[in-house]
Design a protein around this motif. Structure first.
Motif, PDB file in Angstrom:
ATOM      1  N   PHE A   9      56.486 -24.842  16.710  1.00 14.54           N
ATOM      2  CA  PHE A   9      56.901 -25.992  17.521  1.00 14.54           C
ATOM      3  C   PHE A   9      58.504 -25.532  17.762  1.00 14.54           C
ATOM      4  N   ALA A  10      58.827 -24.395  17.529  1.00 14.06           N
ATOM      5  CA  ALA A  10      60.245 -23.759  17.829  1.00 14.06           C
ATOM      6  C   ALA A  10      60.717 -23.934  19.315  1.00 14.06           C
ATOM      7  N   SER A  11      59.857 -23.398  19.973  1.00 12.98           N
ATOM      8  CA  SER A  11      60.206 -23.328  21.586  1.00 12.98           C
ATOM      9  C   SER A  11      58.774 -22.897  22.252  1.00 12.98           C
ATOM     10  N   ASP A  12      59.029 -23.306  23.426  1.00 13.98           N
ATOM     11  CA  ASP A  12      57.952 -22.768  24.513  1.00 13.98           C
ATOM     12  C   ASP A  12      58.109 -21.456  24.904  1.00 13.98           C
ATOM     13  N   ASN A  13      59.241 -20.650  24.377  1.00 13.95           N
ATOM     14  CA  ASN A  13      59.329 -19.382  24.557  1.00 13.95           C
ATOM     15  C   ASN A  13      58.608 -18.608  23.286  1.00 13.95           C
ATOM     16  N   GLY A 205      61.831 -21.658  36.101  1.00 12.83           N
ATOM     17  CA  GLY A 205      61.402 -20.966  34.907  1.00 12.83           C
ATOM     18  C   GLY A 205      60.060 -20.796  34.835  1.00 12.83           C
ATOM     19  N   GLY A 206      59.514 -19.445  34.513  1.00 11.65           N
ATOM     20  CA  GLY A 206      58.270 -19.069  34.350  1.00 11.65           C
ATOM     21  C   GLY A 206      58.066 -18.587  32.902  1.00 11.65           C
ATOM     22  N   THR A 207      58.861 -18.298  32.249  1.00 12.07           N
ATOM     23  CA  THR A 207      58.940 -17.764  30.757  1.00 12.07           C
ATOM     24  C   THR A 207      58.301 -18.989  29.900  1.00 12.07           C
ATOM     25  N   LYS A 208      58.830 -20.072  30.300  1.00 17.31           N
ATOM     26  CA  LYS A 208      58.476 -21.197  29.453  1.00 17.31           C
ATOM     27  C   LYS A 208      57.232 -21.770  29.707  1.00 17.31           C
ATOM     28  N   ASN A 209      56.539 -21.193  30.839  1.00 21.78           N
ATOM     29  CA  ASN A 209      55.414 -21.939  31.447  1.00 21.78           C
ATOM     30  C   ASN A 209      54.135 -20.873  31.271  1.00 21.78           C
ATOM     31  N   VAL A 292      59.863 -39.505  25.178  1.00 19.59           N
ATOM     32  CA  VAL A 292      59.204 -38.207  25.502  1.00 19.59           C
ATOM     33  C   VAL A 292      58.593 -38.155  26.991  1.00 19.59           C
ATOM     34  N   GLU A 293      59.237 -37.241  27.740  1.00 19.50           N
ATOM     35  CA  GLU A 293      58.888 -37.449  29.394  1.00 19.50           C
ATOM     36  C   GLU A 293      58.344 -35.902  29.783  1.00 19.50           C
ATOM     37  N   ALA A 294      58.511 -34.805  29.001  1.00 17.50           N
ATOM     38  CA  ALA A 294      58.197 -33.730  29.158  1.00 17.50           C
ATOM     39  C   ALA A 294      57.366 -32.883  27.972  1.00 17.50           C
ATOM     40  N   ASN A 295      57.843 -31.734  27.354  1.00 14.43           N
ATOM     41  CA  ASN A 295      57.220 -31.225  26.493  1.00 14.43           C
ATOM     42  C   ASN A 295      57.955 -30.971  25.261  1.00 14.43           C
ATOM     43  N   ALA A 296      58.811 -31.734  24.984  1.00 12.63           N
ATOM     44  CA  ALA A 296      59.845 -31.859  23.838  1.00 12.63           C
ATOM     45  C   ALA A 296      60.034 -32.995  23.011  1.00 12.63           C
ATOM     46  N   VAL A 297      59.855 -33.018  21.885  1.00 14.15           N
ATOM     47  CA  VAL A 297      60.131 -34.288  20.973  1.00 14.15           C
ATOM     48  C   VAL A 297      61.133 -34.050  20.187  1.00 14.15           C
ATOM     49  N   PHE A 298      62.211 -35.123  20.251  1.00 14.74           N
ATOM     50  CA  PHE A 298      63.480 -34.964  19.300  1.00 14.74           C
ATOM     51  C   PHE A 298      63.169 -36.399  18.636  1.00 14.74           C
ATOM     52  N   ALA A 299      63.044 -36.020  17.284  1.00 15.79           N
ATOM     53  CA  ALA A 299      62.867 -36.850  16.102  1.00 15.79           C
ATOM     54  C   ALA A 299      63.944 -36.960  15.003  1.00 15.79           C
ATOM     55  N   ARG A 300      64.340 -37.874  14.476  1.00  8.13           N
ATOM     56  CA  ARG A 300      65.358 -38.030  13.290  1.00  8.13           C
ATOM     57  C   ARG A 300      64.165 -38.137  12.201  1.00  8.13           C
ATOM     58  N   MET A 301      64.674 -37.120  11.152  1.00  7.76           N
ATOM     59  CA  MET A 301      63.647 -36.808   9.806  1.00  7.76           C
ATOM     60  C   MET A 301      64.771 -37.099   8.922  1.00  7.76           C
ATOM     61  N   ARG A 326      64.100 -30.769  16.696  1.00  8.27           N
ATOM     62  CA  ARG A 326      63.749 -30.713  18.127  1.00  8.27           C
ATOM     63  C   ARG A 326      62.325 -30.223  18.085  1.00  8.27           C
ATOM     64  N   LEU A 327      61.318 -30.504  18.385  1.00  6.78           N
ATOM     65  CA  LEU A 327      59.829 -29.826  18.464  1.00  6.78           C
ATOM     66  C   LEU A 327      59.228 -29.679  19.756  1.00  6.78           C
ATOM     67  N   VAL A 328      59.036 -28.481  20.130  1.00  9.81           N
ATOM     68  CA  VAL A 328      58.707 -28.092  21.702  1.00  9.81           C
ATOM     69  C   VAL A 328      57.167 -27.638  21.417  1.00  9.81           C
ATOM     70  N   CYS A 329      56.521 -28.287  22.418  1.00  9.46           N
ATOM     71  CA  CYS A 329      54.817 -27.934  22.710  1.00  9.46           C
ATOM     72  C   CYS A 329      54.905 -26.919  23.905  1.00  9.46           C
ATOM     73  N   SER A 330      54.002 -26.023  23.689  1.00  6.69           N
ATOM     74  CA  SER A 330      53.417 -25.040  24.820  1.00  6.69           C
ATOM     75  C   SER A 330      52.229 -25.355  25.348  1.00  6.69           C
ATOM     76  N   TYR A 331      52.025 -24.580  26.416  1.00  4.82           N
ATOM     77  CA  TYR A 331      50.666 -24.736  26.924  1.00  4.82           C
ATOM     78  C   TYR A 331      49.497 -24.615  26.237  1.00  4.82           C
ATOM     79  N   ASP A 332      49.565 -23.919  25.089  1.00  3.73           N
ATOM     80  CA  ASP A 332      48.312 -23.490  24.366  1.00  3.73           C
ATOM     81  C   ASP A 332      48.658 -24.276  22.686  1.00  3.73           C
ATOM     82  N   THR A 333      49.574 -25.402  22.908  1.00  3.76           N
ATOM     83  CA  THR A 333      49.479 -26.114  21.479  1.00  3.76           C
ATOM     84  C   THR A 333      48.264 -27.140  21.812  1.00  3.76           C
ATOM     85  N   ASP A 334      47.441 -27.048  20.658  1.00  3.83           N
ATOM     86  CA  ASP A 334      46.254 -27.953  20.595  1.00  3.83           C
ATOM     87  C   ASP A 334      46.236 -28.851  19.483  1.00  3.83           C
TER      88      ASP A 334
END
Length: 350
Positions: A9-13, A205-209, A292-301, A326-334
Motif C-alpha cells: 500500500f506504499a504507492s500506486d507507482n 498521469g498514466g503511470t499511477k493508473n 477518502v475521495e480517491a485512492n488514498a487513505v490517510f490514517a492516524r495510527m 498514507r496507504l494507497v490503493c491501486s487498480y489491482d488492490t483486491d
C-alpha cells in the motif's frame, strides 16, 4: 528474481502495469517506425487526448509526472513570475526543487484545507502586489486533482478557482497525476473536471493508473493554453522528456484511453480505498484523518500499530510527528489485500 508474495500500500507507482497495456506495447513492437513522435501510434494517442479533453486541445506525451509538471510550468512562466500552489502540492514538496531549477521561477505555497485551495485562502495569503519589480508576480495557479491528501476538486470548485485566477491574469495548471481517480470519484469526464471547467494546462498521469510509464500534458484552446503550447515542444526537449521511441508511450495511452480502461482502473482503486478506510475506521487505535475521495487513505495510527504494520504492508508515514500514515490503493488492490492488512491491524490493536 522472485515475485512479491503480497501487494503493498506504499504507492500506486508500486503496482504492475495492466495486462492490456503490456499487450499494447508488445503489439507496437513490430518493425520500425518514425522516431520522436512522428509515428501513427503517437498521432492516435494525441487524437484520443483531444477527444477526452475537448475540441482544440493539444496533447503531448512524456516520460513521467515531474517532467510533465516542470515542462508545463516552464512553458507558462518567466523567471520573474511565480506559481501558486498548496503547501501539500507535489511540485512544492516532492519534486526536489525541479520547478524552480527548470523555470527559474518561484513557488508560492498557500495553506489548503484537506489538500484543497479556496479563493478566499489564496486571496488572504498571497502577498499584496504593490512592490513592482521588487517582488515576483503570481502568474500560474496550480491545483492537484486528486489532491495529495486524497480529496478531490469537483467541477464547480475548479471553475470557481479558474474564474478567480483568470480575473487576475493568471493561468491555471492542474497536476493530474491522479486525474482519472478524481474524475471517477466525481462521476464526470476528464474534461469536466479540468479543461471544461477553465483549466488552461493539464498534466495527465498514466503511470499511477496502470501504465509502465508515461504521462501527458494537455493544453486548452484558451489564450494562456495556446501561448504555452506554442513553446512547449522546446521545453519538453530541453527537459529530456522527448522520447525517441515515442510509440511505446503512445501505445500505452491508446490502451488506456481508447476504451474505458482509464475509468475502470481508477474506479477499482477508489473503491478499494473506500473499503480499506471503512474497515480501518473500526480498529481501535486508528482514526481516518481526511475524507477518502480517491485512492488514498490517510490514517492516524498509534506507533504500536503503525510500525509493524507498515513494515509488513509497505506503506509509510506521511507525517511521523502526527502519527499520520498514507496507504494507497491501486487498480489491482483486491479484497484479499485489504482483509490481510485489516486483520493484522486488529491483532496489533488487541
Amino acid at each position: 528474481m522472485t515475485t512479491p508474495s503480497r501487494r503493498t500500500f506504499a504507492s500506486d507507482n508500486s503496482s504492475g502495469a495492466h495486462p492490456d497495456v503490456i499487450a499494447a506495447i508488445a503489439e507496437a513492437n513490430h518493425g520500425h517506425a518514425p522516431a520522436y513522435g512522428a509515428d501513427s501510434w503517437t498521432a492516435r494517442a494525441e487524437a484520443l487526448l483531444e477527444e477526452h479533453f475537448g475540441p482544440g486541445t493539444r496533447g503531448y506525451l512524456l516520460f513521467n509526472g515531474t517532467g510533465a509538471n516542470v515542462t508545463a510550468l516552464a512553458s507558462a512562466l518567466r523567471p520573474h513570475q511565480a506559481v501558486v500552489c498548496s503547501t501539500d502540492a507535489h511540485l512544492h514538496t516532492d519534486e526536489c526543487g525541479a520547478p524552480v531549477r527548470f523555470t527559474g521561477s518561484t513557488v508560492l505555497p498557500v495553506t489548503a484545507h484537506h489538500g484543497l485551495l479556496t479563493r478566499e485562502t489564496v486571496d488572504r495569503e498571497l502577498p499584496p502586489g504593490d512592490r513592482g519589480e521588487h517582488q515576483v508576480v503570481p502568474a500560474v495557479l496550480s491545483l492537484t486533482n486528486s489532491s495529495e491528501l486524497g480529496t478531490i476538486y469537483r467541477p464547480d470548485h475548479v471553475a470557481d478557482l479558474c474564474r478567480w485566477a483568470h480575473s487576475r491574469g493568471m493561468a491555471v495548471h492542474m497536476d493530474g497525476a491522479r486525474l482519472a481517480n478524481a474524475a471517477a470519484s466525481a462521476g464526470c469526464s476528464l474534461a469536466e473536471v479540468s479543461t471544461a471547467a477553465g483549466v488552461d494546462i493539464v498534466t495527465l498521469g498514466g503511470t499511477k493508473n496502470g501504465l509502465v510509464f508515461g504521462d501527458a500534458v494537455v493544453f486548452a484552446p484558451t489564450s494562456a493554453g495556446r501561448a504555452a503550447s506554442e513553446v512547449f515542444r522546446y521545453a519538453r526537449k530541453q527537459a529530456m522528456q522527448l522520447a525517441s521511441k515515442m510509440r511505446f508511450i503512445a501505445a500505452q495511452f491508446i490502451a488506456l484511453l481508447e476504451g474505458d480502461l482509464w475509468l475502470r482502473n481508477a474506479t477499482a482503486a477508489n473503491a478499494a480505498a473506500r473499503e480499506l478506510a471503512g474497515e480501518l475506521a473500526d480498529v481501535p487505535g486508528i482514526e481516518i484523518a481526511y475524507p477518502v475521495e480517491a485512492n488514498a487513505v490517510f490514517a492516524r495510527m498509534t506507533p504500536r500499530i503503525a510500525r509493524p504494520l507498515s513494515q509488513e504492508f509497505g506503506f509509510y508515514a506521511w507525517d511521523p510527528r502526527a502519527d499520520l500514515m498514507r496507504l494507497v490503493c491501486s487498480y489491482d488492490t483486491d479484497r484479499a489485500d485489504i482483509d490481510a492488512l485489516v486483520a493484522a491491524a486488529r491483532r496489533l490493536s488487541a
